[in-house]
Write a protein that holds these residues in place. Structure first.
Motif, mmCIF file in Angstrom:
data_model
loop_
_atom_site.group_PDB
_atom_site.id
_atom_site.type_symbol
_atom_site.label_atom_id
_atom_site.label_comp_id
_atom_site.label_asym_id
_atom_site.label_seq_id
_atom_site.Cartn_x
_atom_site.Cartn_y
_atom_site.Cartn_z
ATOM 1 N N ARG A 56 -4.318 10.418 -1.289
ATOM 2 C CA ARG A 56 -4.901 9.511 -1.309
ATOM 3 C C ARG A 56 -3.691 7.974 -1.030
ATOM 4 O O ARG A 56 -2.821 8.320 -0.286
ATOM 5 C CB ARG A 56 -5.113 8.709 -2.728
ATOM 6 C CG ARG A 56 -3.895 9.372 -3.096
ATOM 7 C CD ARG A 56 -4.121 9.088 -5.145
ATOM 8 N NE ARG A 56 -5.018 7.713 -5.159
ATOM 9 C CZ ARG A 56 -4.811 6.701 -6.191
ATOM 10 N NH1 ARG A 56 -3.534 6.462 -6.629
ATOM 11 N NH2 ARG A 56 -4.689 5.948 -6.695
ATOM 12 N N PHE A 57 -4.037 6.167 -0.889
ATOM 13 C CA PHE A 57 -4.020 5.253 -0.505
ATOM 14 C C PHE A 57 -3.982 4.557 -1.641
ATOM 15 O O PHE A 57 -5.216 5.614 -2.524
ATOM 16 C CB PHE A 57 -4.855 4.954 0.342
ATOM 17 C CG PHE A 57 -4.178 5.466 1.684
ATOM 18 C CD1 PHE A 57 -3.256 5.328 2.585
ATOM 19 C CD2 PHE A 57 -5.509 5.717 2.692
ATOM 20 C CE1 PHE A 57 -2.765 5.805 3.656
ATOM 21 C CE2 PHE A 57 -5.624 6.623 3.848
ATOM 22 C CZ PHE A 57 -3.450 6.474 4.728
ATOM 23 N N VAL A 67 2.699 1.993 3.138
ATOM 24 C CA VAL A 67 3.095 1.976 4.527
ATOM 25 C C VAL A 67 2.757 0.949 4.863
ATOM 26 O O VAL A 67 2.518 0.733 6.228
ATOM 27 C CB VAL A 67 1.868 2.712 4.980
ATOM 28 C CG1 VAL A 67 0.977 4.294 4.921
ATOM 29 C CG2 VAL A 67 0.468 2.098 4.164
ATOM 30 N N ARG A 109 0.864 5.315 -0.322
ATOM 31 C CA ARG A 109 0.149 6.886 0.875
ATOM 32 C C ARG A 109 0.689 8.000 0.402
ATOM 33 O O ARG A 109 1.931 8.169 0.233
ATOM 34 C CB ARG A 109 0.253 6.830 2.324
ATOM 35 C CG ARG A 109 -0.113 7.757 2.578
ATOM 36 C CD ARG A 109 -0.234 8.046 4.204
ATOM 37 N NE ARG A 109 1.023 8.499 4.824
ATOM 38 C CZ ARG A 109 1.430 9.584 5.796
ATOM 39 N NH1 ARG A 109 0.737 10.690 5.284
ATOM 40 N NH2 ARG A 109 1.935 9.963 6.261
ATOM 41 N N LEU A 156 -3.769 6.941 10.068
ATOM 42 C CA LEU A 156 -3.037 7.102 8.868
ATOM 43 C C LEU A 156 -4.450 7.631 8.725
ATOM 44 O O LEU A 156 -4.958 8.272 7.654
ATOM 45 C CB LEU A 156 -2.675 5.812 8.134
ATOM 46 C CG LEU A 156 -1.476 5.501 8.318
ATOM 47 C CD1 LEU A 156 -0.489 5.444 7.154
ATOM 48 C CD2 LEU A 156 -0.889 6.945 8.519
ATOM 49 N N THR A 178 5.556 10.024 -1.432
ATOM 50 C CA THR A 178 4.850 8.770 -1.610
ATOM 51 C C THR A 178 5.550 7.731 -0.589
ATOM 52 O O THR A 178 6.736 7.863 -0.872
ATOM 53 C CB THR A 178 4.913 8.535 -3.705
ATOM 54 O OG1 THR A 178 4.209 9.446 -4.307
ATOM 55 C CG2 THR A 178 4.193 6.777 -3.128
ATOM 56 N N THR A 232 -2.433 13.667 3.578
ATOM 57 C CA THR A 232 -3.059 12.716 3.492
ATOM 58 C C THR A 232 -3.686 12.573 1.449
ATOM 59 O O THR A 232 -5.502 12.969 1.942
ATOM 60 C CB THR A 232 -3.328 11.078 3.278
ATOM 61 O OG1 THR A 232 -2.757 10.795 4.987
ATOM 62 C CG2 THR A 232 -3.633 10.085 2.426
ATOM 63 N N MET A 256 -9.671 0.186 3.924
ATOM 64 C CA MET A 256 -8.516 0.480 4.183
ATOM 65 C C MET A 256 -9.419 1.437 5.967
ATOM 66 O O MET A 256 -8.069 1.501 6.049
ATOM 67 C CB MET A 256 -8.974 2.192 3.895
ATOM 68 C CG MET A 256 -8.379 3.486 2.973
ATOM 69 S SD MET A 256 -8.590 4.630 1.421
ATOM 70 C CE MET A 256 -8.461 5.836 2.681
ATOM 71 N N CYS A 267 0.702 -1.006 -0.259
ATOM 72 C CA CYS A 267 0.267 -0.804 0.502
ATOM 73 C C CYS A 267 0.718 1.599 -0.173
ATOM 74 O O CYS A 267 1.826 1.328 0.656
ATOM 75 C CB CYS A 267 -1.003 -0.016 1.302
ATOM 76 S SG CYS A 267 -1.720 1.620 1.491
ATOM 77 N N TYR A 289 1.493 12.088 0.236
ATOM 78 C CA TYR A 289 0.425 12.634 1.181
ATOM 79 C C TYR A 289 1.381 14.153 1.212
ATOM 80 O O TYR A 289 2.868 14.225 0.894
ATOM 81 C CB TYR A 289 0.836 13.079 2.512
ATOM 82 C CG TYR A 289 2.141 12.220 2.858
ATOM 83 C CD1 TYR A 289 2.812 11.111 3.054
ATOM 84 C CD2 TYR A 289 3.077 13.393 3.878
ATOM 85 C CE1 TYR A 289 3.545 10.188 3.013
ATOM 86 C CE2 TYR A 289 4.357 12.558 4.190
ATOM 87 C CZ TYR A 289 4.915 10.965 3.664
ATOM 88 O OH TYR A 289 6.289 11.001 3.747
ATOM 89 N N LEU A 310 -5.990 0.129 7.316
ATOM 90 C CA LEU A 310 -4.604 0.323 8.046
ATOM 91 C C LEU A 310 -5.106 1.488 9.425
ATOM 92 O O LEU A 310 -5.924 1.187 9.702
ATOM 93 C CB LEU A 310 -4.929 2.444 6.786
ATOM 94 C CG LEU A 310 -4.452 2.072 5.865
ATOM 95 C CD1 LEU A 310 -4.573 3.317 4.978
ATOM 96 C CD2 LEU A 310 -3.241 1.425 5.221
ATOM 97 N N TYR A 359 -5.785 10.862 6.595
ATOM 98 C CA TYR A 359 -6.684 10.896 5.220
ATOM 99 C C TYR A 359 -8.439 11.478 5.688
ATOM 100 O O TYR A 359 -8.488 12.671 4.266
ATOM 101 C CB TYR A 359 -7.258 9.662 4.848
ATOM 102 C CG TYR A 359 -8.595 9.335 3.723
ATOM 103 C CD1 TYR A 359 -6.860 9.081 2.475
ATOM 104 C CD2 TYR A 359 -9.169 8.786 3.817
ATOM 105 C CE1 TYR A 359 -7.722 8.987 1.280
ATOM 106 C CE2 TYR A 359 -10.224 8.624 1.749
ATOM 107 C CZ TYR A 359 -9.206 8.556 1.370
ATOM 108 O OH TYR A 359 -9.629 8.763 0.021
#
Lengths: 189, 189
Positions: A71-72, A98, A57, A170, A95, A69, A162, A55, A59, A166, A174
């Motif tokens: 997006r994931f 995670v 992330r 996080l 980037t 953040t 999500m 995954c 930010y 996570l 987000y």
DNA sequence: CTGATTATTTGATCCTGATCAATGTTATAG
DNA sequence: CTATAACATTGATCAGGATCAAATAATCAG
């Protein structure tokens, strides 16, 4: 190694076997450790990632050092700081992996070269842009129309993975709230 | 009537005279009165607008009836609810002329037909998508990294026309704050 | 031009989510 | 395994904007 990527592409556009091989040959493996930063604010944008496993992330870093953040990206999705990738300009966001991640990346020059050499690649890019636009607009909509609790409930409904996968910290980031606030929302107070 | 549109297009892609004429022939005039709504939530997405004169506002309507402005489009820009336009699905937002406006619109079928008939139109669309994505992402960034006062100051710096030309009420709505809050920010309290 | 509507400003109060602080709980490196 | 650090929860307080209300000011339709 490239089965998932192959499926992702061929689900979206038609390619001859030769063209497919040319596309695949542009992708390289990158294994990232947990918390490893694979794109740093200020560097030129050079790569687009396909998440095979793990995954990512993406930010922003605010002037006071805090993060926001954008997006994931989980398995079987592409991720890049598109705003910078388009113009080959400096990254405005970090980037980070995670989770321990297995990524396939394509260099920016290769990506744009494919646009000229593989007729249907333009169509692939079009679909990618459309999807990216839709996701981003929906996220913008959430921020201007929903309060934190509603944003969390929507996320839980539309994207439970999500929330489950996570750390709270996080997820809260987000949603653009503190982890304390998220903790209280979850406990229903 | 179509000079501005012609310039907009030919500034971005190369077209033969015949192709240009074919493109232009797809655009039709729409004159909208102040406050007229030219796209309504729930209708199918059918048109993309080029603003020749005037200003469009695209906004969500929340369950409680309040509005949340996603964007404004001034002269020499395209505007559509792209998220719905892409799939030809139902509109999730209204589009309103906030000034008496002169618009050129193209129907969705014509737009996508051009993608197949005019080779460079795909390139035009690509540029359009890229621009739309960049603008949207930057707006999302503003919301997750800035507070109301900072958002106003940035808007004033990057887009003074919007602050000068539009009523406070609409600027406030665009910033996702109340007009009272904007009034206080402006007076520097 | 003029009355009516709409937008703006200013003040008082309220409320949501941030912040600060303390404690309990998980992960993780070595 | 264990020590340490990172994460999560809970409580108390704070602050930035929202809300409500009232008084001007600016627009606009007729």
């Amino acid at each position: 190694m490239q089965e998932q990527l192959t499926k992702f592409i061929t689900d979206r556009i038609q390619l001859t076997e030769a063209d497919l091989q040319q596309v695949l040959s542009c992708f390289h493996l990158l294994v990232a450790k947990k918390n490893e930063i694979i794109g740093r604010t200020g560097e030129p944008s050079r790569r687009m990632f396909f998440v095979n496993k793990g995954c990512l992330r993406v930010y922003y870093i605010k002037p006071d050092g805090r993060e926001a953040t954008r997006r994931f990206a989980f398995e079987n999705s592409f991720s890049t700081s598109l705003t910078s990738f388009i113009g080959g300009t400096l990254l405005k966001e970090d980037t980070q992996a995670v989770e321990p991640s297995q990524l396939l990346y394509i260099n920016r020059e290769d990506f744009y070269r494919l646009l000229n050499t593989i007729p249907n690649w333009e169509k692939f890019y079009r679909g990618f842009l459309e999807q990216a636009y839709i996701i981003n607009t929906s996220r913008l909509e959430d921020f201007i129309t929903l309060n934190p609790r509603e944003r969390y409930q929507l996320l839980l409904k539309e994207n439970p993975e999500m929330v489950l996968r996570l750390p709270n910290k996080l997820v809260a980031n987000y949603l653009n709230i503190t982890q304390e606030a998220l903790s209280r929302i979850k406990s229903g107070s």
